[in-house]
Enzyme design. Structure first.
Site, PDB file in Angstrom:
ATOM      1  N   ASP A 164       0.887  -1.272  -0.142  1.00  0.00           N
ATOM      2  CA  ASP A 164      -0.073  -0.183  -0.073  1.00  0.00           C
ATOM      3  C   ASP A 164       0.792   1.273  -0.129  1.00  0.00           C
ATOM      4  O   ASP A 164       1.710   1.515   0.896  1.00  0.00           O
ATOM      5  CB  ASP A 164      -0.936  -0.050   1.125  1.00  0.00           C
ATOM      6  CG  ASP A 164      -2.097   0.947   1.314  1.00  0.00           C
ATOM      7  OD1 ASP A 164      -1.870   1.855   0.189  1.00  0.00           O
ATOM      8  OD2 ASP A 164      -2.927   1.183   2.055  1.00  0.00           O
ATOM      9  N   ASP A 165       0.840   2.112  -0.908  1.00  0.00           N
ATOM     10  CA  ASP A 165       1.754   3.282  -1.040  1.00  0.00           C
ATOM     11  C   ASP A 165       2.998   2.723  -1.485  1.00  0.00           C
ATOM     12  O   ASP A 165       3.984   3.900  -0.806  1.00  0.00           O
ATOM     13  CB  ASP A 165       1.251   4.150  -0.019  1.00  0.00           C
ATOM     14  CG  ASP A 165      -0.286   4.647   0.121  1.00  0.00           C
ATOM     15  OD1 ASP A 165      -0.885   3.987  -0.699  1.00  0.00           O
ATOM     16  OD2 ASP A 165      -0.556   5.375   1.060  1.00  0.00           O
ATOM     17  N   CYS A 183      -5.918   4.155  -3.076  1.00  0.00           N
ATOM     18  CA  CYS A 183      -6.199   2.883  -2.483  1.00  0.00           C
ATOM     19  C   CYS A 183      -7.247   2.091  -3.096  1.00  0.00           C
ATOM     20  O   CYS A 183      -7.192   1.020  -3.783  1.00  0.00           O
ATOM     21  CB  CYS A 183      -5.913   2.904  -1.119  1.00  0.00           C
ATOM     22  SG  CYS A 183      -4.836   3.720  -0.280  1.00  0.00           S
ATOM     23  N   ARG A 242      -7.716  -1.214  -5.989  1.00  0.00           N
ATOM     24  CA  ARG A 242      -7.931  -2.532  -5.628  1.00  0.00           C
ATOM     25  C   ARG A 242      -9.303  -3.039  -6.233  1.00  0.00           C
ATOM     26  O   ARG A 242      -9.131  -4.359  -6.501  1.00  0.00           O
ATOM     27  CB  ARG A 242      -8.243  -2.597  -4.108  1.00  0.00           C
ATOM     28  CG  ARG A 242      -6.819  -2.436  -3.584  1.00  0.00           C
ATOM     29  CD  ARG A 242      -7.202  -1.832  -2.168  1.00  0.00           C
ATOM     30  NE  ARG A 242      -5.950  -1.189  -1.832  1.00  0.00           N
ATOM     31  CZ  ARG A 242      -4.686  -1.845  -0.973  1.00  0.00           C
ATOM     32  NH1 ARG A 242      -5.059  -3.120  -0.496  1.00  0.00           N
ATOM     33  NH2 ARG A 242      -3.648  -1.063  -0.805  1.00  0.00           N
ATOM     34  N   LYS A 297      -5.298  -5.550   4.160  1.00  0.00           N
ATOM     35  CA  LYS A 297      -6.012  -4.427   3.841  1.00  0.00           C
ATOM     36  C   LYS A 297      -6.963  -4.907   2.708  1.00  0.00           C
ATOM     37  O   LYS A 297      -6.509  -4.702   1.312  1.00  0.00           O
ATOM     38  CB  LYS A 297      -5.168  -3.202   3.530  1.00  0.00           C
ATOM     39  CG  LYS A 297      -6.141  -2.096   3.110  1.00  0.00           C
ATOM     40  CD  LYS A 297      -5.214  -0.760   3.116  1.00  0.00           C
ATOM     41  CE  LYS A 297      -5.827   0.304   2.138  1.00  0.00           C
ATOM     42  NZ  LYS A 297      -5.180   1.370   2.079  1.00  0.00           N
ATOM     43  N   HIS A 335     -10.134  -3.076   1.754  1.00  0.00           N
ATOM     44  CA  HIS A 335     -10.643  -1.595   1.350  1.00  0.00           C
ATOM     45  C   HIS A 335     -11.421  -1.581   0.011  1.00  0.00           C
ATOM     46  O   HIS A 335     -11.417  -0.769  -0.749  1.00  0.00           O
ATOM     47  CB  HIS A 335      -9.310  -0.774   1.007  1.00  0.00           C
ATOM     48  CG  HIS A 335      -9.536   0.754   1.306  1.00  0.00           C
ATOM     49  ND1 HIS A 335      -8.487   1.496   1.341  1.00  0.00           N
ATOM     50  CD2 HIS A 335     -10.750   1.337   1.886  1.00  0.00           C
ATOM     51  CE1 HIS A 335      -9.213   2.620   1.739  1.00  0.00           C
ATOM     52  NE2 HIS A 335     -10.480   2.564   2.004  1.00  0.00           N
ATOM     53  N   SER A 374      -7.998   1.616   5.318  1.00  0.00           N
ATOM     54  CA  SER A 374      -6.504   2.198   5.715  1.00  0.00           C
ATOM     55  C   SER A 374      -6.254   2.138   7.322  1.00  0.00           C
ATOM     56  O   SER A 374      -7.101   2.384   8.095  1.00  0.00           O
ATOM     57  CB  SER A 374      -6.252   3.589   4.975  1.00  0.00           C
ATOM     58  OG  SER A 374      -6.514   3.455   3.735  1.00  0.00           O
ATOM     59  N   HIS A 428       1.712   2.262   4.011  1.00  0.00           N
ATOM     60  CA  HIS A 428       0.650   3.623   4.095  1.00  0.00           C
ATOM     61  C   HIS A 428       0.819   3.990   5.569  1.00  0.00           C
ATOM     62  O   HIS A 428       1.417   3.077   6.410  1.00  0.00           O
ATOM     63  CB  HIS A 428      -0.597   2.795   4.050  1.00  0.00           C
ATOM     64  CG  HIS A 428      -1.796   3.894   3.824  1.00  0.00           C
ATOM     65  ND1 HIS A 428      -2.045   4.672   4.967  1.00  0.00           N
ATOM     66  CD2 HIS A 428      -2.418   4.135   3.083  1.00  0.00           C
ATOM     67  CE1 HIS A 428      -3.173   5.374   4.695  1.00  0.00           C
ATOM     68  NE2 HIS A 428      -3.444   5.229   3.326  1.00  0.00           N
ATOM     69  N   ASP A 454      -0.510  -0.530  -4.685  1.00  0.00           N
ATOM     70  CA  ASP A 454      -1.669   0.085  -5.271  1.00  0.00           C
ATOM     71  C   ASP A 454      -1.553   1.278  -6.135  1.00  0.00           C
ATOM     72  O   ASP A 454      -2.204   1.610  -6.765  1.00  0.00           O
ATOM     73  CB  ASP A 454      -2.843  -0.006  -4.123  1.00  0.00           C
ATOM     74  CG  ASP A 454      -2.501   0.844  -2.844  1.00  0.00           C
ATOM     75  OD1 ASP A 454      -1.295   0.997  -2.862  1.00  0.00           O
ATOM     76  OD2 ASP A 454      -3.372   1.243  -2.605  1.00  0.00           O
ATOM     77  N   ASN A 455      -0.541   1.993  -5.425  1.00  0.00           N
ATOM     78  CA  ASN A 455      -0.192   3.205  -5.900  1.00  0.00           C
ATOM     79  C   ASN A 455       1.024   3.764  -5.458  1.00  0.00           C
ATOM     80  O   ASN A 455       1.643   3.170  -4.582  1.00  0.00           O
ATOM     81  CB  ASN A 455      -1.526   4.493  -5.392  1.00  0.00           C
ATOM     82  CG  ASN A 455      -1.777   4.391  -4.105  1.00  0.00           C
ATOM     83  OD1 ASN A 455      -2.698   3.815  -3.553  1.00  0.00           O
ATOM     84  ND2 ASN A 455      -0.780   5.118  -3.409  1.00  0.00           N
ATOM     85  N   LYS A 481       1.551   9.621  -5.061  1.00  0.00           N
ATOM     86  CA  LYS A 481       0.129   9.209  -4.732  1.00  0.00           C
ATOM     87  C   LYS A 481      -0.822  10.273  -4.943  1.00  0.00           C
ATOM     88  O   LYS A 481      -0.625  11.389  -4.618  1.00  0.00           O
ATOM     89  CB  LYS A 481      -0.128   8.577  -3.311  1.00  0.00           C
ATOM     90  CG  LYS A 481      -1.403   8.346  -2.877  1.00  0.00           C
ATOM     91  CD  LYS A 481      -1.314   7.858  -1.390  1.00  0.00           C
ATOM     92  CE  LYS A 481      -2.792   7.358  -1.075  1.00  0.00           C
ATOM     93  NZ  LYS A 481      -2.781   6.845   0.483  1.00  0.00           N
TER      94      LYS A 481
END
Ligand code: MG
Length: 460
Positions: free
Chosen positions: A37-38, A76, A80, A129, A131, A154, A208, A260-261, A276
């Site tokens: 994540d991130d 996020c 996904r 996660k 989300h 998150s 994240h 994811d980003n 992001k």
């Protein structure tokens, strides 16, 4: 003898399918998809980072590393949704980030990778996660996963609950031990699932913010807590790969890794522009590693364009599962993963931020058409944050100029026109609210702007 010819054609097709990896007769492979994540494009050793990621670097040496792999969105939840469905998040009903106050999630009309693989008898688990909706009907256990363990959104959202299936097992979830606890759950799942094909989806909570690392990793990297967190994720990947080997599953398991980003307040996008929440490359281009001994060549780097939306169609083919009925935006990238092709010609890839299409990638070119009037996660200007059409579209050659520094639109009017036509054609296939947003943005042109800059209200 048409019958004989048909039979020959059938046998040739079946042999070809087996040879190309689209096996339907053999035991379907296990699938492990690890998702950060991130995490930035430049945050792994094998992508030039000073952070120590020996397990991921080894995964790259033992498999394939992609240099132009895209998330379908720079934040996020939508990214996904795209991974899980093989469709643009604006098509799949999740155009923006979901919060604990939201009562929606990935619509029932969408089919996930887990639901797709379930049709082939896969055992499935999501660890981490999710989300894509936190109410029971939207949780992984109602979207094709036999089991779920993790924080459903998150880690900066409250209440920070840790769920097992649909039950809260810890509130407020302890951040420092999350990665080892996710890893323990993943290892147990692998051990009890051997003997059946399985799909382990492991979307880590990190990096994240707020960050947390266990005592074993805290203060050990040379890049602060962010570095500690990434190095612990790398350890976790090593544990998963080790478990597959220990259980004798190494040669029949495809392991994939991505994020994811792009990076948020910390982290590195490498040379890429933006972070992001932006459709510059740094917001959406991600590391992507894929390892499958004997099936994916070792140590190869692939520069072909690929997307998280490609994962579902690729896995469906690889595992012999029928793809969902919904039209997919992703394509089967097995020809690149198997080393048969260096790239695959494809339709323009759209970059959405929320409901807005802002850019498109077509071949070596990327066209920017619209942009917000403020930077994501910054105070909105008076009058609110709006998406506007650039007075002049910007064109970047991502092969010669990967950091989007030099606008070559004036020199390439035909390329600009071609990509515009493709965007228009694609946008006509999207749900009405997405088409309306596209029309509204086109009617909202900024007065002046510096090339590549965000226009400030005073300049408009
Ligand atoms: Mg993210």
């Amino acid at each position: 003898m048409p019958e004989l010819l048909d039979r020959r054609a059938f046998l040739a097709t079946a042999a070809g399918a087996l040879a190309s990896g689209h096996a339907s007769a053999a035991t379907p492979p296990n699938v492990v998809f690890i998702y950060c994540d991130d995490l930035g494009y430049g945050d792994l050793g094998c992508y030039g980072s000073p952070l120590r990621t020996p397990n991921l670097d080894r995964m790259a040496r033992e498999g394939m590393r992609f240099t132009q792999f895209y998330s379908a969105n720079p934040v996020c939840s939508p990214s996904r949704a795209a991974l899980m469905t093989g469709r643009y998040p604006t098509r799949a009903g999740v155009p923006r980030v979901l919060f604990p106050k939201d009562t929606t999630g990935l619509p029932d009309s969408e089919t996930t990778i887990a639901q797709t693989l379930k049709t082939r008898g896969y055992k499935t688990m999501c660890v981490g996660k999710w989300h894509l909706g936190h109410l029971p009907q939207y949780l992984p256990t109602n979207r094709g996963f036999d089991e779920y363990f993790g924080i459903p959104y998150s880690n900066d959202m409250t209440p920070r609950v840790l769920l097992h299936n649909t039950e809260v097992v810890e509130q407020t979830a302890t951040l420092e031990t999350l990665t080892p606890r996710y890893t323990e759950q993943a290892l147990k799942f692998i051990e009890r699932s051997k003997g059946s094909p399985f799909f382990l989806y492991m979307p880590h909570t990190y990096p994240h913010i707020p960050l947390g690392a266990s005592a074993r990793f805290r203060g050990k990297s040379k890049a602060g807590l962010y570095g500690d967190v990434v190095e612990e994720i790398d350890w976790s990947v090593g544990e998963v790969l080790g478990a597959l080997k220990k259980q004798g599953l190494d040669n029949n398991t495809v392991v994939m890794f991505s994020s994811d980003n792009g990076p948020w307040y910390q982290g590195s996008a490498g040379r890429l522009r933006g972070r992001k929440g932006m459709t510059w490359e740094g917001g959406v281009r991600e590391p992507f590693l894929a390892r499958f001994p004997g099936r994916i060549p070792k140590g190869k780097t692939c520069g072909g364009i690929a997307s998280t939306m490609d994962i579902l169609p690729t896995l469906a083919q690889l595992c012999g599962a029928a793809p969902p009925k919904n039209p997919l935006d992703g394509i089967d990238i097995w020809p690149m993963l198997s080393g048969a092709k260096g790239e695959i010609e494809r339709e323009a890839l759209l970059y959405f931020d929320d409901v807005h299409v802002q850019c498109a990638r077509w071949g070596r070119w990327k066209l920017h058409l619209s942009r917000y009037n403020s930077v994501a996660y910054s105070p909105a200007p008076a009058g609110g944050r709006i998406n506007f059409t650039l007075k002049q579209p910007e064109l970047y050659d991502l092969i010669g100029d990967q950091d989007e520094s030099y606008d070559v639109a004036p020199e390439n009017p035909r390329v600009v026109a071609e990509i515009r036509t493709r965007i228009d054609r694609l946008m006509a296939t999207f749900p009405e609210p997405i088409q309306r947003a596209y029309t509204e943005t086109r009617n909202r042109t900024a007065g002046t702007h510096a090339v590549g800059a965000v226009t400030r209200p005073a300049e408009r």
